[in-house]
Design a protein around this motif. Sequence first.
Motif, mmCIF file in Angstrom:
data_model
loop_
_atom_site.group_PDB
_atom_site.id
_atom_site.type_symbol
_atom_site.label_atom_id
_atom_site.label_comp_id
_atom_site.label_asym_id
_atom_site.label_seq_id
_atom_site.Cartn_x
_atom_site.Cartn_y
_atom_site.Cartn_z
ATOM 1 N N THR A 143 1.731 5.493 5.174
ATOM 2 C CA THR A 143 1.835 6.357 6.352
ATOM 3 C C THR A 143 1.506 7.817 6.065
ATOM 4 O OG1 THR A 143 4.210 6.661 5.962
ATOM 5 C CG2 THR A 143 3.563 4.884 7.472
ATOM 6 N N VAL A 144 1.108 8.139 4.831
ATOM 7 C CA VAL A 144 0.809 9.538 4.521
ATOM 8 C C VAL A 144 -0.400 9.610 3.584
ATOM 9 C CG1 VAL A 144 2.453 9.599 2.588
ATOM 10 C CG2 VAL A 144 1.738 11.747 3.669
ATOM 11 N N SER A 145 -1.305 10.542 3.875
ATOM 12 C CA SER A 145 -2.399 10.903 2.965
ATOM 13 C C SER A 145 -3.243 9.716 2.527
ATOM 14 C CB SER A 145 -1.829 11.619 1.730
ATOM 15 O OG SER A 145 -2.865 12.133 0.925
ATOM 16 N N VAL A 146 -3.574 8.825 3.466
ATOM 17 C CA VAL A 146 -4.370 7.658 3.075
ATOM 18 C C VAL A 146 -5.782 8.108 2.710
ATOM 19 C CG1 VAL A 146 -3.001 6.042 4.414
ATOM 20 C CG2 VAL A 146 -4.966 7.120 5.492
ATOM 21 N N SER A 147 -6.304 7.548 1.643
ATOM 22 C CA SER A 147 -7.550 8.056 1.072
ATOM 23 C C SER A 147 -8.672 7.023 1.098
ATOM 24 C CB SER A 147 -7.310 8.520 -0.369
ATOM 25 O OG SER A 147 -6.820 7.450 -1.146
ATOM 26 N N PHE A 148 -9.867 7.517 0.809
ATOM 27 C CA PHE A 148 -11.101 6.765 0.612
ATOM 28 C C PHE A 148 -11.717 6.204 1.896
ATOM 29 C CE2 PHE A 148 -9.299 6.919 -3.636
ATOM 30 C CZ PHE A 148 -10.367 7.526 -4.277
ATOM 31 N N GLY A 149 -11.216 6.629 3.060
ATOM 32 C CA GLY A 149 -11.914 6.304 4.298
ATOM 33 C C GLY A 149 -13.252 7.004 4.383
ATOM 34 N N GLY A 150 -13.346 8.191 3.776
ATOM 35 C CA GLY A 150 -14.597 8.933 3.787
ATOM 36 C C GLY A 150 -15.646 8.340 2.873
ATOM 37 N N LEU A 151 -15.218 7.725 1.762
ATOM 38 C CA LEU A 151 -16.165 7.143 0.810
ATOM 39 C C LEU A 151 -16.458 5.672 1.073
ATOM 40 C CD1 LEU A 151 -15.173 8.715 -2.645
ATOM 41 C CD2 LEU A 151 -16.693 9.599 -0.864
ATOM 42 N N SER A 152 -15.579 4.993 1.801
ATOM 43 C CA SER A 152 -15.760 3.560 2.025
ATOM 44 C C SER A 152 -17.081 3.262 2.713
ATOM 45 C CB SER A 152 -14.601 3.013 2.867
ATOM 46 O OG SER A 152 -14.778 1.637 3.127
#
Length: 480
Positions: A143-152
Amino acid sequence: MTQKDYPALEKEQLNKLVFEATQFGLSNGLIMYPPAPYLNYQPNLAPITLFPTPFPRKQFEKSLSVAKIYNKLYSLVVTEFNWLTETIQDLANHDKDFTGKLWECYKQASANGIVQDVSLALIRSDYMYDEILDQIKQVEFNTVSVSFGGLSAKVGKVHNYLNQIGLYGKDYYSTDELPISESDKKLAAGLYSGVEYYNNKYLNGKNESIVLMVVQPNERNAFDQRAIEYNLLSEYGIVSKRIDLPDVLSSIEINKDNHKLFFNGFEVSVVYYRSAYGPSEFQLAETWDCRTTLECTLAIKCPSLLTQLSGSKKIQQLLTTKENLSRFLSAEEIHEIGDTFCKIYPFDNTIDGKLAKELAFSKPCEYVLKPQREGGGNNIYKNDIPDFLKSISEDEWQAYILMELIRPKTHNNLILRNGEILNDGIVSELGIFGSYLFNEKSGELLDNQVLGHLLRSKTSSSNEGGVAAGYGCVDNLYLY
């Protein structure tokens, strides 16, 4: 459908594949900074797989079909104030260094006055495919600071490019077998749902506010974040400003009359945390004050303190029981998500808690011990569990949950990291991004979106899977 083997390539072909993947990735921003020290102009290709990794289409579709139910569930957990806060208060007594301090921040913010009831969550629900059960099982709900949506999205484009130019073999994969995530654009859309709500309610619909992205100093994963930031601007005309978490108090202004938040003269509609998920970020006492102070502003927090706390492993454990789920979901919804649960045990004095204490010592190889933390490098696996538990007081055990290990398939994919090819075999974890905008007091769900996917893989010899933490890589799906 029969699963294809990986393409069989000679050394010269493999070298060509590495060269083209590297060139395409660097050209399209599939990059991260190396471990410090580094200079701003020295990013590297992010660690990636050279081939897409097989994943059952039916199970991928299942992960998407349950996404909005999970979003709804966790929004309602926050709304069930007494149940949530009683659980967190008890947990705070055992996990004093982080959950306890977040809880103190919330209590202080409540005493000071929380003026914004609406909260935004950008989340990622992570799954592994258990090949024995032929089912996806939820690893965690972040629920916080989820990452790698930009690189996926970018790694999906790499694999599609390599396929299109024939480096896997002529027409090796069909287009529909290699889905490209749109999480870079869709996470921007999720953020905009909060901006739009704020602008309509407080700025007469004028698109004049900004998103304040609160980040870690010397952020290695900045380009993943920037992809969302740039899409927010190009798609919606919304500017984002970045601020290091320790610098918040010296960089903001708050209107004492209406509690509006300003940064360098810009009115802030959404505070977007890409930080604040681990105790190491709060070395200075005043950094906790940053979290409390922002909570008391009119800006919509992504996430609020209660929304962040709702993602604790303890809440995940409690939500695996029908008794607790029935507080929030219909019987049909419970049935839909029920087979995605792993067995998770508490370390308390309940029947399940007593069983956990027995299993942790008698069958440790079947379990993972998890603290209330996000990011890689925090879990304790298998035979390390008994010695770890012996090293801390039994009272501290209640800060952990004991989770059944999922049995994923090992694939003979190759990881490209810093120009080196790793061929130890991989296991993979599927993440589904989502967002929900909701009123924490009334429970009204104002917006509920599914925002794309992420596949992260790690060498099969590694227990941990955090990419930024150095354990894994970004990957993409080959659906069969």
